[in-house]
Motif scaffolding. Structure first.
Motif, mmCIF file in Angstrom:
data_model
loop_
_atom_site.group_PDB
_atom_site.id
_atom_site.type_symbol
_atom_site.label_atom_id
_atom_site.label_comp_id
_atom_site.label_asym_id
_atom_site.label_seq_id
_atom_site.Cartn_x
_atom_site.Cartn_y
_atom_site.Cartn_z
ATOM 1 N N LEU A 51 7.282 -5.684 -2.311
ATOM 2 C CA LEU A 51 8.341 -6.348 -3.076
ATOM 3 C C LEU A 51 7.836 -7.532 -3.913
ATOM 4 C CD1 LEU A 51 11.343 -6.313 -3.781
ATOM 5 C CD2 LEU A 51 11.760 -7.780 -1.788
ATOM 6 N N PRO A 52 6.990 -8.416 -3.369
ATOM 7 C CA PRO A 52 6.500 -9.534 -4.210
ATOM 8 C C PRO A 52 5.722 -9.050 -5.435
ATOM 9 C CG PRO A 52 6.056 -9.947 -1.888
ATOM 10 C CD PRO A 52 6.504 -8.528 -1.981
ATOM 11 N N PHE A 53 4.951 -7.982 -5.285
ATOM 12 C CA PHE A 53 4.173 -7.459 -6.405
ATOM 13 C C PHE A 53 5.077 -6.778 -7.436
ATOM 14 C CE2 PHE A 53 1.303 -7.319 -2.685
ATOM 15 C CZ PHE A 53 0.323 -8.191 -3.134
ATOM 16 N N ILE A 54 6.174 -6.175 -6.937
ATOM 17 C CA ILE A 54 7.130 -5.533 -7.854
ATOM 18 C C ILE A 54 7.883 -6.591 -8.649
ATOM 19 C CG2 ILE A 54 9.235 -4.116 -7.992
ATOM 20 C CD1 ILE A 54 8.255 -2.728 -5.390
ATOM 21 N N THR A 55 8.348 -7.623 -7.954
ATOM 22 C CA THR A 55 9.175 -8.634 -8.619
ATOM 23 C C THR A 55 8.380 -9.495 -9.604
ATOM 24 O OG1 THR A 55 8.905 -10.084 -6.698
ATOM 25 C CG2 THR A 55 10.891 -8.754 -6.766
ATOM 26 N N ASP A 79 6.564 -9.708 13.229
ATOM 27 C CA ASP A 79 6.566 -11.087 13.715
ATOM 28 C C ASP A 79 7.558 -11.947 12.935
ATOM 29 O OD1 ASP A 79 5.169 -13.301 15.326
ATOM 30 O OD2 ASP A 79 4.918 -14.007 13.267
ATOM 31 N N ILE A 80 7.556 -11.803 11.623
ATOM 32 C CA ILE A 80 8.456 -12.601 10.773
ATOM 33 C C ILE A 80 9.912 -12.276 11.089
ATOM 34 C CG2 ILE A 80 9.207 -12.993 8.396
ATOM 35 C CD1 ILE A 80 6.230 -12.439 7.596
ATOM 36 N N ILE A 81 10.211 -10.989 11.205
ATOM 37 C CA ILE A 81 11.581 -10.563 11.503
ATOM 38 C C ILE A 81 12.004 -11.035 12.887
ATOM 39 C CG2 ILE A 81 13.011 -8.530 11.969
ATOM 40 C CD1 ILE A 81 11.288 -7.171 9.706
ATOM 41 N N ALA A 82 11.111 -10.886 13.864
ATOM 42 C CA ALA A 82 11.427 -11.286 15.234
ATOM 43 C C ALA A 82 11.713 -12.783 15.328
ATOM 44 C CB ALA A 82 10.283 -10.913 16.164
ATOM 45 N N ARG A 83 10.943 -13.588 14.631
ATOM 46 C CA ARG A 83 11.138 -15.040 14.706
ATOM 47 C C ARG A 83 12.420 -15.466 13.984
ATOM 48 N NH1 ARG A 83 6.720 -17.508 16.971
ATOM 49 N NH2 ARG A 83 5.010 -16.036 17.315
ATOM 50 N N GLU A 98 16.246 -1.451 8.466
ATOM 51 C CA GLU A 98 15.416 -0.396 7.897
ATOM 52 C C GLU A 98 14.562 -0.987 6.780
ATOM 53 O OE1 GLU A 98 17.387 3.997 8.241
ATOM 54 O OE2 GLU A 98 17.975 2.741 6.543
ATOM 55 N N VAL A 99 13.370 -0.448 6.624
ATOM 56 C CA VAL A 99 12.470 -0.858 5.550
ATOM 57 C C VAL A 99 12.000 0.410 4.835
ATOM 58 C CG1 VAL A 99 10.339 -2.050 4.935
ATOM 59 C CG2 VAL A 99 11.717 -2.869 6.862
ATOM 60 N N PRO A 100 12.429 0.617 3.598
ATOM 61 C CA PRO A 100 12.024 1.823 2.882
ATOM 62 C C PRO A 100 10.546 1.815 2.510
ATOM 63 C CG PRO A 100 13.893 0.725 1.819
ATOM 64 C CD PRO A 100 13.320 -0.220 2.819
ATOM 65 N N PHE A 101 10.053 2.978 2.195
ATOM 66 C CA PHE A 101 8.742 3.090 1.571
ATOM 67 C C PHE A 101 8.948 3.139 0.059
ATOM 68 C CE2 PHE A 101 8.148 5.075 5.775
ATOM 69 C CZ PHE A 101 7.184 4.205 6.272
ATOM 70 N N VAL A 102 7.912 2.795 -0.669
ATOM 71 C CA VAL A 102 7.995 2.784 -2.122
ATOM 72 C C VAL A 102 6.658 3.266 -2.686
ATOM 73 C CG1 VAL A 102 7.295 0.357 -2.240
ATOM 74 C CG2 VAL A 102 8.560 1.368 -4.145
ATOM 75 N N LEU A 103 6.711 4.046 -3.749
ATOM 76 C CA LEU A 103 5.504 4.496 -4.434
ATOM 77 C C LEU A 103 5.330 3.625 -5.663
ATOM 78 C CD1 LEU A 103 4.277 8.105 -4.908
ATOM 79 C CD2 LEU A 103 4.054 6.469 -6.775
ATOM 80 N N VAL A 104 4.181 2.956 -5.750
ATOM 81 C CA VAL A 104 3.938 2.050 -6.872
ATOM 82 C C VAL A 104 2.644 2.404 -7.581
ATOM 83 C CG1 VAL A 104 5.184 0.151 -5.767
ATOM 84 C CG2 VAL A 104 2.709 0.304 -5.503
ATOM 85 N N LYS A 147 17.833 -13.326 3.462
ATOM 86 C CA LYS A 147 16.408 -13.470 3.767
ATOM 87 C C LYS A 147 15.773 -12.107 4.006
ATOM 88 C CE LYS A 147 16.350 -18.138 5.746
ATOM 89 N NZ LYS A 147 16.170 -18.942 6.977
ATOM 90 N N LEU A 148 16.479 -11.243 4.719
ATOM 91 C CA LEU A 148 15.954 -9.909 5.001
ATOM 92 C C LEU A 148 15.859 -9.087 3.721
ATOM 93 C CD1 LEU A 148 17.848 -9.217 8.336
ATOM 94 C CD2 LEU A 148 15.380 -9.481 8.075
ATOM 95 N N ASN A 149 16.889 -9.156 2.872
ATOM 96 C CA ASN A 149 16.851 -8.454 1.584
ATOM 97 C C ASN A 149 15.689 -8.955 0.736
ATOM 98 O OD1 ASN A 149 20.446 -8.008 0.946
ATOM 99 N ND2 ASN A 149 19.047 -6.948 2.317
ATOM 100 N N ASP A 150 15.488 -10.270 0.726
ATOM 101 C CA ASP A 150 14.400 -10.850 -0.054
ATOM 102 C C ASP A 150 13.039 -10.405 0.461
ATOM 103 O OD1 ASP A 150 16.244 -12.162 -1.604
ATOM 104 O OD2 ASP A 150 15.989 -14.119 -0.641
ATOM 105 N N MET A 151 12.994 -10.008 1.730
ATOM 106 C CA MET A 151 11.755 -9.523 2.326
ATOM 107 C C MET A 151 11.577 -8.020 2.126
ATOM 108 S SD MET A 151 12.006 -11.620 5.914
ATOM 109 C CE MET A 151 10.874 -10.516 6.747
#
Length: 325
Positions: A212-216, A46-50, A125-131, A286-290
């Motif tokens: 990403l927010p939890f990583i940063t 939804d965020i990307i589409a808008r 593209e949106v990667p997966f990440v192991l945290v 904006k997309l990178n920040d997301m």
């Protein structure tokens, strides 16, 4: 001489027609465009589409209305798109889940991912990440994998829902790493992260848009991303392949489709405009920040990606032994 004169008259007569056809092609869109989103408001799609809708509206000078049609893992939206008028005024946002995963995990699906649509582009593209929790003793992937190898079926790894792209990707990761994990499916990223930080999980396998927010802010530690190369917005985080699980790559993606039969020049007009929007520095940032990376593929590449991913996911489903949902 008469033949030459007749040819010249025919050529001159055809020029206005060609000009009119060209003008008609350049006129798209003439009115409001709907951008159909397969999930509820507030989520990643939804965020990307808008964000895209806002950019398209500025480029075209016509309203672009975001319409949410959630349900059945995106199937409601895709069924709607398959039956829509093929004139370019109804554009569907797609994901690797709706187009490539769903046909491989559901018993019945009422749309043909290949033939029901014109595949406009892969947007991002949106990667997966192991945290792991930032307080975890594991500082790198190699140590975590060794721990899992020494404790088969005892190390927990969460993922988002049985039959989801993340679910398949997490199982694929474990198979590639040659480890046996206690896989725990969740309904979504926030619940997984809460349990990780509460000490109820050993690790989370999720997409970067959620994590990403939890990583940063330092609450979780990323051990690796699933792309072939490091991502620009997490340059210090190695790829999972680089960190020791060689050969493993996997990414979720978002794209655009129109109903099958949409004229090619309209499909191309949508693709070109979407590409311009995505490549605007402000939008890219904006997309990178997301947690997303711009792809902006060709239509042919988008269709091939769907074909390739469907084949890969079918192999994953067979490997896991997942029964049709």
């Amino acid at each position: 001489m008469k033949l030459i004169k007749a040819f010249a008259l025919t050529l001159m007569a055809s020029i206005p027609l060609l000009s009119a056809q060209s003008q008609a092609r350049e006129a798209f869109p003439k009115s409001t465009v709907s951008l159909v989103i397969p999930f509820a408001a507030g989520g990643g799609a939804d965020i990307i589409a808008r964000l895209l809708a806002e950019g398209l509206e500025k480029e075209w000078g016509k309203p672009v209305i975001a319409v949410n049609k959630p349900g059945a893992g995106g199937q409601i939206s895709m069924q709607y798109m398959a039956k829509a008028k093929p004139d370019g005024y109804t554009i569907g946002v797609t994901t690797s889940g709706t187009l490539a995963v769903n046909p491989t995990v559901y018993k019945e699906i009422n749309y043909d991912s290949i033939n029901a649509f014109e595949h406009v582009t892969i947007l991002i593209e949106v990667p997966f990440v192991l945290v792991v929790d930032s307080k975890s003793k594991y500082k790198d992937l190699a140590g975590w994998v060794k721990h899992a190898q020494d404790n088969p079926d005892r190390v927990s790894l969460s993922n988002a829902g049985i039959g989801s792209h993340q679910y398949l990707a997490a199982h694929h990761f474990a198979d590639t790493a040659k480890i046996k994990l206690n896989m725990i499916p969740y309904s979504g990223g926030p619940a997984m992260t809460a349990d990780l930080l509460g000490g109820h999980l050993d690790a989370v396998f999720d997409n970067t848009m959620v994590q990403l927010p939890f990583i940063t802010d330092g609450r979780v530690r990323a051990l690796g991303v699933s792309t072939p190369e490091r991502v620009a917005y997490l340059p210090s985080i190695p790829t999972l392949s680089e960190a020791g699980v060689q050969g493993y790559t996997e990414s979720a993606w978002y794209g655009l489709v129109t109903p099958a039969g949409t004229p090619k020049h309209i499909v191309e007009a949508i693709r070109e405009t979407a590409t311009r929007v995505l490549n605007q520095p402000g939008v890219t940032k904006k997309l990178n920040d997301m947690g997303a990376t711009v792809v902006a593929s060709s239509s042919d590449a988008a269709l091939q990606r769907v074909r390739d991913d469907m084949a890969r996911f079918k192999k994953m489903v067979d490997l896991i032994g997942l029964q049709p949902l």
